[in-house]
Motif scaffolding. Structure first.
Motif, PDB file in Angstrom:
ATOM      1  N   GLU A 252      43.114 -10.665  41.092  1.00 32.11           N
ATOM      2  CA  GLU A 252      43.202 -10.323  39.671  1.00 32.11           C
ATOM      3  C   GLU A 252      42.152 -11.101  38.893  1.00 32.11           C
ATOM      4  N   ILE A 253      41.436 -10.403  38.026  1.00 37.37           N
ATOM      5  CA  ILE A 253      40.405 -11.047  37.211  1.00 37.37           C
ATOM      6  C   ILE A 253      41.046 -11.765  36.028  1.00 37.37           C
ATOM      7  N   VAL A 254      40.697 -13.029  35.840  1.00 40.00           N
ATOM      8  CA  VAL A 254      41.187 -13.820  34.721  1.00 40.00           C
ATOM      9  C   VAL A 254      40.098 -13.866  33.649  1.00 40.00           C
ATOM     10  N   LEU A 255      40.496 -13.574  32.413  1.00 39.83           N
ATOM     11  CA  LEU A 255      39.575 -13.614  31.278  1.00 39.83           C
ATOM     12  C   LEU A 255      39.866 -14.843  30.421  1.00 39.83           C
ATOM     13  N   THR A 256      38.836 -15.603  30.113  1.00 42.24           N
ATOM     14  CA  THR A 256      38.987 -16.803  29.289  1.00 42.24           C
ATOM     15  C   THR A 256      38.175 -16.632  28.019  1.00 42.24           C
ATOM     16  N   GLN A 257      38.846 -16.689  26.872  1.00 46.39           N
ATOM     17  CA  GLN A 257      38.176 -16.517  25.590  1.00 46.39           C
ATOM     18  C   GLN A 257      37.924 -17.866  24.937  1.00 46.39           C
ATOM     19  N   SER A 258      36.790 -17.951  24.264  1.00 40.70           N
ATOM     20  CA  SER A 258      36.479 -19.160  23.517  1.00 40.70           C
ATOM     21  C   SER A 258      35.738 -18.795  22.238  1.00 40.70           C
ATOM     22  N   PRO A 259      35.895 -19.617  21.185  1.00 36.30           N
ATOM     23  CA  PRO A 259      36.862 -20.718  21.117  1.00 36.30           C
ATOM     24  C   PRO A 259      38.271 -20.190  20.931  1.00 36.30           C
ATOM     25  N   GLY A 260      39.250 -21.063  20.976  1.00 36.55           N
ATOM     26  CA  GLY A 260      40.619 -20.648  20.714  1.00 36.55           C
ATOM     27  C   GLY A 260      40.813 -20.258  19.260  1.00 36.55           C
ATOM     28  N   THR A 261      40.200 -21.037  18.378  1.00 38.56           N
ATOM     29  CA  THR A 261      40.226 -20.770  16.946  1.00 38.56           C
ATOM     30  C   THR A 261      38.820 -20.943  16.399  1.00 38.56           C
ATOM     31  N   LEU A 262      38.421 -20.048  15.514  1.00 33.97           N
ATOM     32  CA  LEU A 262      37.099 -20.087  14.887  1.00 33.97           C
ATOM     33  C   LEU A 262      37.296 -20.042  13.378  1.00 33.97           C
ATOM     34  N   SER A 263      36.807 -21.057  12.689  1.00 34.47           N
ATOM     35  CA  SER A 263      36.960 -21.139  11.230  1.00 34.47           C
ATOM     36  C   SER A 263      35.616 -20.861  10.575  1.00 34.47           C
ATOM     37  N   LEU A 264      35.552 -19.776   9.824  1.00 26.73           N
ATOM     38  CA  LEU A 264      34.317 -19.363   9.168  1.00 26.73           C
ATOM     39  C   LEU A 264      34.626 -18.851   7.764  1.00 26.73           C
ATOM     40  N   SER A 265      33.575 -18.649   6.989  1.00 20.77           N
ATOM     41  CA  SER A 265      33.725 -18.126   5.628  1.00 20.77           C
ATOM     42  C   SER A 265      33.257 -16.678   5.568  1.00 20.77           C
TER      43      SER A 265
ATOM     44  N   GLY B 105      39.347   1.037  37.240  1.00 18.51           N
ATOM     45  CA  GLY B 105      39.751   0.965  38.630  1.00 18.51           C
ATOM     46  C   GLY B 105      41.253   0.855  38.741  1.00 18.51           C
ATOM     47  N   SER B 106      41.682   0.168  39.782  1.00 17.77           N
ATOM     48  CA  SER B 106      43.120   0.040  39.987  1.00 17.77           C
ATOM     49  C   SER B 106      43.698  -0.969  39.017  1.00 17.77           C
ATOM     50  N   PRO B 107      44.943  -0.760  38.587  1.00 16.10           N
ATOM     51  CA  PRO B 107      45.606  -1.816  37.826  1.00 16.10           C
ATOM     52  C   PRO B 107      45.711  -3.074  38.677  1.00 16.10           C
ATOM     53  N   PRO B 108      45.987  -4.269  38.170  1.00 14.64           N
ATOM     54  CA  PRO B 108      46.438  -4.436  36.787  1.00 14.64           C
ATOM     55  C   PRO B 108      45.285  -4.579  35.807  1.00 14.64           C
ATOM     56  N   ILE B 109      45.609  -4.285  34.579  1.00 14.35           N
ATOM     57  CA  ILE B 109      44.727  -4.525  33.449  1.00 14.35           C
ATOM     58  C   ILE B 109      45.044  -5.919  32.940  1.00 14.35           C
ATOM     59  N   THR B 110      44.000  -6.682  32.589  1.00 16.88           N
ATOM     60  CA  THR B 110      44.246  -8.042  32.110  1.00 16.88           C
ATOM     61  C   THR B 110      43.601  -8.268  30.752  1.00 16.88           C
ATOM     62  N   PHE B 111      44.211  -9.195  29.996  1.00 17.91           N
ATOM     63  CA  PHE B 111      43.722  -9.582  28.682  1.00 17.91           C
ATOM     64  C   PHE B 111      43.327 -11.051  28.695  1.00 17.91           C
ATOM     65  N   GLY B 112      42.394 -11.397  27.812  1.00 17.27           N
ATOM     66  CA  GLY B 112      42.168 -12.793  27.506  1.00 17.27           C
ATOM     67  C   GLY B 112      43.295 -13.304  26.634  1.00 17.27           C
ATOM     68  N   GLN B 113      43.302 -14.611  26.400  1.00 19.12           N
ATOM     69  CA  GLN B 113      44.410 -15.220  25.654  1.00 19.12           C
ATOM     70  C   GLN B 113      44.246 -15.084  24.145  1.00 19.12           C
ATOM     71  N   GLY B 114      43.095 -14.616  23.702  1.00 21.57           N
ATOM     72  CA  GLY B 114      42.861 -14.376  22.282  1.00 21.57           C
ATOM     73  C   GLY B 114      42.063 -15.468  21.590  1.00 21.57           C
ATOM     74  N   THR B 115      41.323 -15.065  20.567  1.00 20.75           N
ATOM     75  CA  THR B 115      40.626 -15.995  19.661  1.00 20.75           C
ATOM     76  C   THR B 115      41.107 -15.704  18.255  1.00 20.75           C
ATOM     77  N   ARG B 116      41.587 -16.741  17.588  1.00 18.96           N
ATOM     78  CA  ARG B 116      42.029 -16.597  16.192  1.00 18.96           C
ATOM     79  C   ARG B 116      40.851 -16.881  15.274  1.00 18.96           C
ATOM     80  N   LEU B 117      40.499 -15.922  14.461  1.00 13.97           N
ATOM     81  CA  LEU B 117      39.418 -16.066  13.489  1.00 13.97           C
ATOM     82  C   LEU B 117      40.059 -16.304  12.127  1.00 13.97           C
ATOM     83  N   GLU B 118      39.859 -17.516  11.592  1.00 12.34           N
ATOM     84  CA  GLU B 118      40.524 -17.881  10.347  1.00 12.34           C
ATOM     85  C   GLU B 118      39.515 -18.205   9.262  1.00 12.34           C
ATOM     86  N   ILE B 119      39.985 -18.085   8.024  1.00 11.32           N
ATOM     87  CA  ILE B 119      39.121 -18.368   6.872  1.00 11.32           C
ATOM     88  C   ILE B 119      38.972 -19.874   6.708  1.00 11.32           C
ATOM     89  N   LYS B 120      37.721 -20.300   6.571  1.00 12.31           N
ATOM     90  CA  LYS B 120      37.434 -21.721   6.392  1.00 12.31           C
ATOM     91  C   LYS B 120      37.659 -22.135   4.945  1.00 12.31           C
TER      92      LYS B 120
END
Lengths: 109, 119
Positions: free
Chosen positions: A1-14, A94-109
């Motif tokens: 199973e392919i593991v997806l790693t997202q970065s950064p966990g949180t991104l603070s921008l304007s 292709g064949s399942p399973p389908i995988t997701f990354g853990q997510g990146t939260r984009l927040e207002i700075k």
């Protein structure tokens, strides 16, 4: 199973700034079968990008996807207030399973 | 317009059974795969499984195999996700999704069904 790693966990921008979100896969994602989704609080996710770089119907052109192999990027060229949300990458195809990354939260700075 | 409309929120006790639904409209229901995705409180997205309504071919994620059952009724263009014995760890939001082919990305999502399992 392919593991997806997202970065950064949180991104603070304007608003007006450029956002760059990363998704790294543990193995090569064949045929660039990589999608990006946006989820706002209290809402279902919605498809932004598929095939690593193709925008889904109705998605503004400030959203763009790039990459291949194991490294993928979602770029938002000029942030609008409605863009602040959580973003997920997804490996599909292709064949399942389908995988997701853990997510990146984009927040207002 | 393509729509996936899910049934309403549920509150259940551990050990109870449950069946939630997802009605598709605005497209040919039998020629697209329907999948289910779990999102536990404050967590990310997990693909559970998928079904092809035309012949009921069903595939499950190894993490959910044997824990849930996916089915559909073509006559009313509705897909289902069911549990025979709920656990507190089944608490979460469940989304149905449309896929153009087996393993494809999710182009449409239902609004979600919140399942709460608590004694």
């Amino acid at each position: 199973e392919i593991v997806l790693t997202q970065s950064p966990g949180t991104l603070s921008l304007s608003p007006g700034e450029r956002a760059t979100l990363s998704c790294r896969a543990s193995q090569t994602v064949s045929n660039s079968y990589l999608a990006w989704y946006q989820q706002k609080p209290g809402q279902a996710p919605r498809l932004l990008i598929y095939g690593a770089s193709s925008r889904a119907t109705g998605i503004p052109d400030r959203f763009s996807g790039s990459g291949s192999g194991t490294d993928f990027t979602l770029t938002i060229s000029r942030l609008e207030p409605e863009d602040f949300a959580v973003y997920y990458c997804q490996k599909y195809g292709g064949s399942p399973p389908i995988t997701f990354g853990q997510g990146t939260r984009l927040e207002i700075k | 317009d393509v729509q996936l409309v899910q049934s309403g929120a549920e509150v259940k006790k551990p050990g109870e059974s449950l069946k939630i639904s997802c009605k598709g409209s605005g497209y040919r229901f039998t020629t697209y795969w329907i999948g289910w995705v779990r999102q536990m409180p404050g967590k990310g997205l997990e693909w559970m499984g998928v079904l092809y309504p035309d012949d009921s071919d069903t595939r499950y994620s190894p993490s959910f195999q044997g824990q849930v059952t996916i089915s559909a009724d073509r006559s009313i263009t509705t897909a289902y996700l069911q549990w025979s014995s709920l656990r507190a760890s089944d608490t979460g939001m469940y989304y149905c999704v449309r896929q153009g082919s087996l393993g494809a990305y999710f182009d449409y999502w239902g609004q979600g069904t919140l399942v709460t399992v608590s004694s």
